[in-house]
Design a protein around this motif. Structure first.
Motif, PDB file in Angstrom:
ATOM      1  N   ARG A 125      -6.105  -1.318   1.884  1.00 41.48           N
ATOM      2  CA  ARG A 125      -4.829  -0.670   1.580  1.00 41.48           C
ATOM      3  C   ARG A 125      -3.772  -1.690   1.162  1.00 41.48           C
ATOM      4  O   ARG A 125      -2.990  -1.452   0.229  1.00 41.48           O
ATOM      5  N   GLU A 126      -3.758  -2.841   1.833  1.00 41.11           N
ATOM      6  CA  GLU A 126      -2.790  -3.880   1.451  1.00 41.11           C
ATOM      7  C   GLU A 126      -3.040  -4.354   0.029  1.00 41.11           C
ATOM      8  O   GLU A 126      -2.096  -4.659  -0.710  1.00 41.11           O
ATOM      9  N   ALA A 127      -4.316  -4.424  -0.364  1.00 40.51           N
ATOM     10  CA  ALA A 127      -4.642  -4.843  -1.731  1.00 40.51           C
ATOM     11  C   ALA A 127      -4.115  -3.858  -2.763  1.00 40.51           C
ATOM     12  O   ALA A 127      -3.901  -4.214  -3.927  1.00 40.51           O
ATOM     13  N   GLN A 128      -3.895  -2.600  -2.310  1.00 38.84           N
ATOM     14  CA  GLN A 128      -3.347  -1.572  -3.196  1.00 38.84           C
ATOM     15  C   GLN A 128      -1.840  -1.420  -3.030  1.00 38.84           C
ATOM     16  O   GLN A 128      -1.239  -0.481  -3.564  1.00 38.84           O
ATOM     17  N   GLY A 129      -1.241  -2.331  -2.255  1.00 37.02           N
ATOM     18  CA  GLY A 129       0.203  -2.286  -2.042  1.00 37.02           C
ATOM     19  C   GLY A 129       0.643  -1.272  -1.007  1.00 37.02           C
ATOM     20  O   GLY A 129       1.843  -0.930  -0.937  1.00 37.02           O
ATOM     21  N   GLU A 130      -0.282  -0.792  -0.174  1.00 39.92           N
ATOM     22  CA  GLU A 130       0.044   0.195   0.848  1.00 39.92           C
ATOM     23  C   GLU A 130       0.099  -0.461   2.220  1.00 39.92           C
ATOM     24  O   GLU A 130      -0.596  -1.447   2.483  1.00 39.92           O
ATOM     25  N   LYS A 131       0.910   0.107   3.099  1.00 36.66           N
ATOM     26  CA  LYS A 131       1.077  -0.451   4.437  1.00 36.66           C
ATOM     27  C   LYS A 131       0.166   0.255   5.437  1.00 36.66           C
ATOM     28  O   LYS A 131      -0.126   1.436   5.308  1.00 36.66           O
TER      29      LYS A 131
END
Length: 247
Positions: free
Chosen positions: A96-102
């Motif tokens: 998710r972080e790689a997709q800009g999500e927290k």
């Protein structure tokens, strides 16, 4: 956002979230938010024809726990491990972080639960004489009481066995569709006296994950198939450790 991870518990075959009712209040009193949900395959008069509905239900539940950016730890029991191993694609925190999500799933904690490769379902090869198939439903025989709750006093065995539901045959027999344990760190509570999933089978599954390059930590407990009922305090201590506490 809570400073502690949100906890998601996924029941095994024939069981509802009530199976976790002894440990849930202990975890809540320790400051955790606990999520669980009855899966579509359980107690459903119109049983699903494959694993997809259960996978979708777990994804929805975990997404709900993540919310606006919470860390989450997912705890499947027994058959629930097949669903969880298939359901967490894209929900890991690193993904998710790689997709800009927290937020996201930071770890899973399997409780004497199935860890299986994609395309496999070990239940298909189990020669169990403690259940029977009627149409697209699997019903437990009376002998299932001892198998599932072997280390509980007889009155408690009877109490919990009275709560089991039907289980959809095609869902229980459905093959894993992903291997999320390769991407998300795993903890495993290996129940040495389990009569449903023998200790040797649990050892083989955890070693398979290790051999495949998965990040897995195993803790052993002298327990039957339902440690959250027979040893709730010890199970809670393990859950809190998996969630990152020093207990």
């Amino acid at each position: 956002m809570s400073s502690k991870p949100q906890l998601v518990f996924v029941p095994g075959a024939w069981h509802t979230p009530e199976a976790f009712s002894l440990i849930t209040p202990l975890l809540k009193s320790a400051g955790y938010t606990v999520h669980s949900r009855q899966l579509p395959a359980v107690g459903n008069p119109n049983p699903p024809q494959d694993l997809s509905e259960d996978i979708a239900a777990v994804r929805d539940l975990v997404t709900e726990a993540i919310g606006t950016g919470n860390d989450v730890v997912v705890f499947p029991h027994s058959w629930g491990g097949i669903v969880v191993g298939s359901a967490l694609v894209g929900l890991g925190k690193k993904e998710r972080e790689a997709q800009g999500e927290k937020g996201g799933v930071v770890r899973t904690g399997y409780i004497c639960s199935f860890l299986v490769p994609k395309g496999i379902n070990p239940i298909q090869s189990m020669d169990a004489d403690w259940w029977t198939v009627e149409g697209n439903q699997i019903l437990l025989k009376p002998s299932g009481q001892q198998v599932l709750y072997s280390d509980l006093p007889i009155p408690d065995q009877e109490k919990w066995f009275a709560k089991v539901q039907t289980h959809a045959f095609h869902a229980q027999q459905g093959n894993a569709t992903a291997e999320c344990w390769l991407d998300i760190p795993t903890s495993y509570l290996l129940c040495e006296d389990d009569q449903a999933i023998p200790c040797s089978a649990q050892e083989a599954m955890t070693e398979m994950v290790r051999q495949r390059g998965g990040d897995i930590e195993v803790e052993r407990i002298k327990s039957g198939h339902s440690p959250f009922l027979s040893q709730p305090e010890n199970t809670v201590a393990w859950v809190r450790k998996v969630a990152g506490e020093k207990v």
